[in-house]
Design a protein around this motif. Structure first.
Motif, PDB file in Angstrom:
ATOM      1  N   VAL A 131       2.490  -2.476   3.856  1.00 26.58           N
ATOM      2  CA  VAL A 131       2.180  -1.047   3.903  1.00 26.58           C
ATOM      3  C   VAL A 131       3.465  -0.288   4.179  1.00 26.58           C
ATOM      4  O   VAL A 131       4.325  -0.739   4.936  1.00 26.58           O
ATOM      5  CB  VAL A 131       1.106  -0.725   4.964  1.00 26.58           C
ATOM      6  CG1 VAL A 131       1.591  -1.051   6.374  1.00 26.58           C
ATOM      7  CG2 VAL A 131       0.652   0.725   4.854  1.00 26.58           C
TER       8      VAL A 131
ATOM      9  N   THR B  36       1.908   5.741   3.699  1.00 25.08           N
ATOM     10  CA  THR B  36       0.796   5.887   4.636  1.00 25.08           C
ATOM     11  C   THR B  36       1.313   6.613   5.871  1.00 25.08           C
ATOM     12  O   THR B  36       2.215   6.120   6.565  1.00 25.08           O
ATOM     13  CB  THR B  36       0.229   4.494   4.980  1.00 25.08           C
ATOM     14  OG1 THR B  36      -0.251   3.893   3.764  1.00 25.08           O
ATOM     15  CG2 THR B  36      -0.903   4.582   5.974  1.00 25.08           C
TER      16      THR B  36
ATOM     17  N   TRP C 298      -8.787  -0.070   6.454  1.00 23.19           N
ATOM     18  CA  TRP C 298      -7.747  -0.895   5.829  1.00 23.19           C
ATOM     19  C   TRP C 298      -8.051  -2.390   5.932  1.00 23.19           C
ATOM     20  O   TRP C 298      -7.661  -3.173   5.060  1.00 23.19           O
ATOM     21  CB  TRP C 298      -6.390  -0.617   6.493  1.00 23.19           C
ATOM     22  CG  TRP C 298      -5.665   0.586   6.014  1.00 23.19           C
ATOM     23  CD1 TRP C 298      -5.294   1.688   6.745  1.00 23.19           C
ATOM     24  CD2 TRP C 298      -5.173   0.834   4.678  1.00 23.19           C
ATOM     25  NE1 TRP C 298      -4.628   2.595   5.957  1.00 23.19           N
ATOM     26  CE2 TRP C 298      -4.535   2.091   4.676  1.00 23.19           C
ATOM     27  CE3 TRP C 298      -5.226   0.102   3.485  1.00 23.19           C
ATOM     28  CZ2 TRP C 298      -3.947   2.644   3.540  1.00 23.19           C
ATOM     29  CZ3 TRP C 298      -4.644   0.642   2.348  1.00 23.19           C
ATOM     30  CH2 TRP C 298      -4.011   1.896   2.377  1.00 23.19           C
TER      31      TRP C 298
ATOM     32  N   ALA D 205      -1.036  -1.118  11.940  1.00 20.22           N
ATOM     33  CA  ALA D 205      -0.919  -1.872  10.696  1.00 20.22           C
ATOM     34  C   ALA D 205      -1.108  -3.368  10.946  1.00 20.22           C
ATOM     35  O   ALA D 205      -1.809  -4.056  10.194  1.00 20.22           O
ATOM     36  CB  ALA D 205       0.446  -1.604  10.054  1.00 20.22           C
TER      37      ALA D 205
ATOM     38  N   ALA E   5       0.840  -1.190   0.000  1.00 19.00           N
ATOM     39  CA  ALA E   5       0.000   0.000   0.000  1.00 19.00           C
ATOM     40  C   ALA E   5       0.880   1.246   0.000  1.00 19.00           C
ATOM     41  O   ALA E   5       2.017   1.241   0.459  1.00 19.00           O
ATOM     42  CB  ALA E   5      -0.924   0.006   1.208  1.00 19.00           C
TER      43      ALA E   5
END
Length: 355
Positions: A98, A58, A82, A165, A55
């Motif tokens: 991520v 972030t 997410w 995360a 991803a």
């Protein structure tokens, strides 16, 4: 046997192949919360055969966003948004990663999707920026230098974002220390003029990054941890691959598992000779000098090119960006072109698989 389509184990996570999706900003979040675009965009690469789907950059706090439209991981609403995206990536066989980031002096800028350029004014939703030193990137507002309290808070923000995360289901984390953003700003002598414990020597300039590696590793002990470096500033007197290799070795000793080597982005006067695979030599040098696993990036657009990078020993994995945007099924196409016998063609697509 294709090297590109051989599995690789990073820490304790097995990835089905070595053709990964680079983090690519989409400028489509709202208050840091990913939207329907992300729910469509990211899982499509897993369907298309990627090994890791990373991803976009972030932000670990609101001030760390490149633009007001960037994704974040500083609150629970973002975690909740997410979670189904990550689940969809995993359901289609890829590892969901991520990139945890802070944009530093390049934060609070207009999204390119707006057609505007430069810093967002404070009265239009912008915010003050921070960096290693109060040096502005050309055309942007000048930052303030992070003080000791701000540095400690930043380290804590990276740790908290890593925890979120993992809570969202991400199976791989990357610390963004490239492209002129905050951590790169501390690493490079071109943007770090500090005279405290975070400036001067290479060890001091790397201190913040290494603290963050420590705290993210502690927050996510079993998760593969990558660091993205710019292997060169492409500017005289700046950061280079030799310094990258040294710091990568230090980070590996502290628990980082693989190094994603890009380049540039720190200063507007950089001089880059762009061409196919133009950043691969940076990755190869870091791999050779630090004896660490690396990922190569930079105008990698074909299966044969990606395979050769691995065959040559320049990298352990290949990360592509724009080629995945052009063809979200790049992985399936590359496997066919290399004659790799993979078992993750979606059953719904088998009628289209070339004989």
């Amino acid at each position: 046997m294709s090297l590109l389509f051989s599995p690789i184990t990073v820490r304790d996570t097995e990835v089905r192949n070595r053709l990964w999706v680079s983090p690519m900003c989409q400028y489509s979040a709202v208050d840091g919360v990913p939207q329907e675009w992300h729910r469509t965009h990211l899982p499509s690469f897993a369907v298309g055969g990627a090994g890791v789907v990373m991803a976009e950059a972030t932000a670990v706090n609101p001030e760390g966003r490149i633009s007001p439209d960037d994704a974040g991981l500083w609150n629970q609403a973002q975690v909740a948004a997410w979670r189904p995206i990550v689940a969809a990536i995993r359901a289609h066989g890829a590892v969901a990663g991520v990139q945890l980031a802070h944009a530093g002096r390049k934060a609070s800028t207009w999204s390119p999707l707006t057609g505007r350029r430069g810093s967002v004014p404070l009265d239009e939703g912008g915010w003050p920026t921070v960096s290693a030193s109060p040096l502005a990137y050309r055309g942007l507002a000048a930052p303030t230098a992070l003080d000791a309290t701000g540095i400690d808070a930043l380290v804590a923000d990276f740790a908290a974002a890593a925890e979120r995360a993992v809570e969202a289901g991400f199976e791989l984390l990357e610390i963004h220390a490239a492209h002129g953003y905050l951590l790169h700003g501390f690493l490079s002598p071109l943007t770090n003029e500090r005279d405290d414990a975070y400036g001067g020597s290479l060890e001091n300039r790397a201190r913040l990054l290494l603290r963050i590696v420590d705290t993210v590793r502690e927050a996510a002990p079993g998760i593969p941890l990558l660091v993205r470096f710019s292997g060169s500033d492409f500017a005289d007197g700046g950061w280079d691959a030799a310094q990258t290799a040294v710091v990568a070795g230090w980070a590996a000793d502290r628990g980082a598992d693989l190094f994603d080597v890009s380049g540039g982005g720190l200063v507007a006067h950089q001089q880059i000779a762009v061409g196919p695979g133009y950043q691969v030599p940076l990755a190869a040098q870091v791999r050779r000098e630090a004896d660490v696993p690396v990922g190569a990036v930079g105008l990698i657009t074909s299966a044969v090119q990606a395979e050769q990078i691995l065959v040559d020993g320049s990298a352990d994995v290949v990360l592509a960006g724009r080629e995945w945007l052009r063809d979200p099924h790049f992985g399936l196409r590359a496997a066919t072109e290399l004659g790799a016998d993979i078992d993750y063609w979606p059953a719904q697509y088998l009628r289209a698989r070339p004989a």
